[in-house]
Design a protein around this motif. Structure first.
Motif, PDB file in Angstrom:
ATOM      1  N   LEU A  91     -22.632  10.503   7.642  1.00  0.00           N
ATOM      2  CA  LEU A  91     -21.493   9.672   7.258  1.00  0.00           C
ATOM      3  C   LEU A  91     -20.856   8.994   8.471  1.00  0.00           C
ATOM      4  O   LEU A  91     -20.147   7.996   8.330  1.00  0.00           O
ATOM      5  N   GLU A  92     -21.148   9.516   9.661  1.00  0.00           N
ATOM      6  CA  GLU A  92     -20.597   8.915  10.881  1.00  0.00           C
ATOM      7  C   GLU A  92     -21.103   7.491  11.079  1.00  0.00           C
ATOM      8  O   GLU A  92     -20.454   6.685  11.733  1.00  0.00           O
ATOM      9  N   LYS A  95     -18.588   5.490   9.244  1.00  0.00           N
ATOM     10  CA  LYS A  95     -17.280   5.554   9.893  1.00  0.00           C
ATOM     11  C   LYS A  95     -17.234   4.678  11.138  1.00  0.00           C
ATOM     12  O   LYS A  95     -16.191   4.133  11.490  1.00  0.00           O
ATOM     13  N   VAL A 110     -11.217   2.701   5.142  1.00  0.00           N
ATOM     14  CA  VAL A 110     -11.434   3.695   4.094  1.00  0.00           C
ATOM     15  C   VAL A 110     -10.706   4.975   4.498  1.00  0.00           C
ATOM     16  O   VAL A 110     -10.793   5.406   5.647  1.00  0.00           O
ATOM     17  N   GLU A 111      -9.994   5.573   3.559  1.00  0.00           N
ATOM     18  CA  GLU A 111      -9.308   6.842   3.824  1.00  0.00           C
ATOM     19  C   GLU A 111     -10.315   7.979   3.692  1.00  0.00           C
ATOM     20  O   GLU A 111     -10.425   8.641   2.663  1.00  0.00           O
ATOM     21  N   TRP A 112     -11.085   8.168   4.728  1.00  0.00           N
ATOM     22  CA  TRP A 112     -12.222   9.093   4.689  1.00  0.00           C
ATOM     23  C   TRP A 112     -11.796  10.504   4.301  1.00  0.00           C
ATOM     24  O   TRP A 112     -12.522  11.198   3.570  1.00  0.00           O
ATOM     25  N   GLU A 113     -10.657  10.966   4.807  1.00  0.00           N
ATOM     26  CA  GLU A 113     -10.240  12.356   4.577  1.00  0.00           C
ATOM     27  C   GLU A 113      -9.832  12.605   3.121  1.00  0.00           C
ATOM     28  O   GLU A 113      -9.773  13.753   2.676  1.00  0.00           O
ATOM     29  N   PHE A 118     -19.004   9.642  -2.077  1.00  0.00           N
ATOM     30  CA  PHE A 118     -19.183   8.222  -1.789  1.00  0.00           C
ATOM     31  C   PHE A 118     -20.404   7.716  -2.559  1.00  0.00           C
ATOM     32  O   PHE A 118     -21.443   8.386  -2.611  1.00  0.00           O
ATOM     33  N   GLU A 152     -15.235   6.803  -3.771  1.00  0.00           N
ATOM     34  CA  GLU A 152     -15.201   5.462  -3.200  1.00  0.00           C
ATOM     35  C   GLU A 152     -16.621   4.907  -3.164  1.00  0.00           C
ATOM     36  O   GLU A 152     -17.598   5.660  -3.045  1.00  0.00           O
ATOM     37  N   LYS A 206     -18.699  14.090   1.493  1.00  0.00           N
ATOM     38  CA  LYS A 206     -18.002  13.891   2.770  1.00  0.00           C
ATOM     39  C   LYS A 206     -18.661  14.658   3.915  1.00  0.00           C
ATOM     40  O   LYS A 206     -18.374  14.396   5.082  1.00  0.00           O
TER      41      LYS A 206
END
Length: 473
Positions: A91-92, A95, A110-113, A118, A152, A206
């Motif tokens: 996922l990095e 990001k 994107v509010e990743w936390e 996804f 998301e 995540k």
């Protein structure tokens, strides 16, 4: 290595390799120093071999451009994964990538936390199946957002130009972000998931764990908000089980040596590692079998999703069939009513035409004045069903008067004591006046009485219909 040219040299070679292996095993068992030396050599050999394999993989992968590899891109990246192997997803990548909002053409965050799952959507504007799938995906996305699910979507375009990508996403009213057209992450993701055809919808969590690599059918089957939430819950269950599996495998790998252990324990652990090296080699050989099992597991998951979709579709079809049956019954009932009404109208029309055409000579008795009680012969004729006019002659001319059918109260023959010798005298009672008429015979009288009564009722029915009908305004 020797080249095998005949069966006999091959036998000698196998014998030689067996002997060398037994000698090497005996040396490792007899001397600890030799064991450590052999381990060092083995490690060096493995390291050298690994670096050679990496160089060979890199050399082969230079023919495989990763993304950013569009016609407009100035950057070319070479693959670091050996040919035939897929790079593990992280996922990095996303990001650290540039994400855009197609509606505003600006960078998007994107509010990743706050996101648990996804959806990676691979598409192109020139792809007809993509155009067919997008409305269903938008509806699915809206269902989950309305239920405030931590979900998301990030889409990856295969369009020829960024303008085509932006225009299609704006025209389709997509509500999620996209990987920037010029970013190499797009091609990296396509290679990672082996995307060879579109549309393709992949679900990851995540923790960078793949949950469903082919989730398009599940989305198509989620035709309502409750079904969308149910599909999301199933993905969450798979995500949790995958995370537990990864966590348990990591907790059993390796360990830190305790300084308090004595030398004897350390020696025993070294022996155990030597013995376990053979087990690890066997596990390495069994890796293809594990991959086959993983592929079977993925197929089972895909078939379960297809089965769920078919069940949902079957339920919807049964509901539609039941609704169609109800509609058909209502239509049949309406048709019967219309047929009955049509028959009544036809009979009414035939009766109306027959009675409207009635005409002939009758004797009319005066009601008041000089002509009171005097019988006069008059020609009677119906005029469009509203009035019955009477004339002095059959050739008409000016009428002497009329009987208003809307004012008729009753039609009846006079009593026997008042009847004439032909038994053909009858009364037409109207509001405010009574007409005393006499026909040639009783049959003619019955004919005129029936016609006047029929036309009176017909006029009354039409008046009620007109009063119930809505006004044009």
């Amino acid at each position: 290595m020797y080249q095998i040219r005949s069966r006999k040299p091959a036998t000698l070679e196998i014998h030689k390799m067996t002997s060398d292996a037994s000698v090497s095993s005996q040396n490792r068992t007899n001397a600890e120093s030799n064991e450590s030396t052999e381990s060092s050599k083995s490690a060096a050999t493995d390291s050298s071999k690994k670096s050679m394999e990496e160089e060979e993989g890199e050399e082969e992968s230079q023919k495989l451009p990763l993304a950013g590899a569009t016609s407009n891109s100035q950057t070319t990246t070479t693959a670091t994964t050996p040919k035939g192997m897929r790079e593990e997803f992280s996922l990095e990548w996303l990001k650290g990538a540039k994400l855009v909002n197609p509606l505003g053409r600006g960078e998007a965050a994107v509010e990743w936390e706050k996101v648990e799952l996804f959806g990676l959507y691979f598409f192109a504007s020139w792809c007809p199946p993509c155009r067919k799938f997008v409305p269903k995906l938008i509806k699915f996305y809206q269902h989950l957002k309305q239920q405030k699910k931590p979900f998301e979507i990030i889409c990856i375009s295969s369009d020829k130009t960024k303008e085509e990508m932006y225009k299609y996403m704006q025209d389709s009213k997509m509500e999620w972000v996209a990987v920037d057209y010029s970013s190499p992450v797009g091609t990296r993701l396509r290679n990672c998931f082996g995307v060879e055809s579109i549309p393709r919808f992949v679900i990851v969590n995540k923790d960078s764990v793949k949950v469903a690599e082919r989730a398009k059918k599940s989305v198509e089957g989620a035709t309502s908000s409750s079904l969308s939430v149910k599909v999301f819950g199933k993905w969450m269950d798979v995500s949790h089980s995958q995370v537990k599996r990864v966590t348990s495998s990591e907790s059993t790998d390796g360990g830190v040596e305790d300084d308090s252990k004595d030398s004897k324990q350390i020696e025993e652990e070294k022996k155990d590692k030597v013995e376990s090296s053979g087990i690890l080699r066997k596990r390495t050989k069994s890796k293809p079998a594990l991959e086959v099992l993983a592929q079977k597991d993925e197929k089972i998951q895909y078939l379960e999703e297809v089965n769920l979709t078919l069940k949902q579709t079957n339920t919807e079809l049964l509901e539609e069939v039941a609704e169609l049956k109800r509609q058909l019954e209502a239509i049949n009932s309406k048709l019967k009513e219309l047929e009955k009404s049509s028959k009544e109208m036809e009979e009414d029309q035939r009766g109306l035409l027959a009675n409207l055409n009635i005409r002939g000579w009758l004797f009319k008795r005066g009601a008041k004045g000089p002509t009171a009680s005097v019988w006069r012969r008059r020609y009677f004729r119906c005029d469009q069903g509203s009035k019955i006019y009477y004339y002095k002659s059959a050739t008409e001319g000016s009428p002497q008067g009329f009987i208003d059918l809307d004012q008729v109260v009753s039609v009846q023959a006079v009593s026997t004591a008042q009847q004439d010798k032909n038994n053909a005298t009858f009364l037409v009672q109207c509001s405010g006046r009574t007409f005393q008429l006499q026909a040639h015979d009783e049959v003619t009288m019955r004919k005129w009485m029936g016609a006047i009564e029929y036309l009176r009722k017909w006029r009354s029915r039409n008046a009620r219909k007109l009063s119930r009908s809505p006004s044009p305004n």
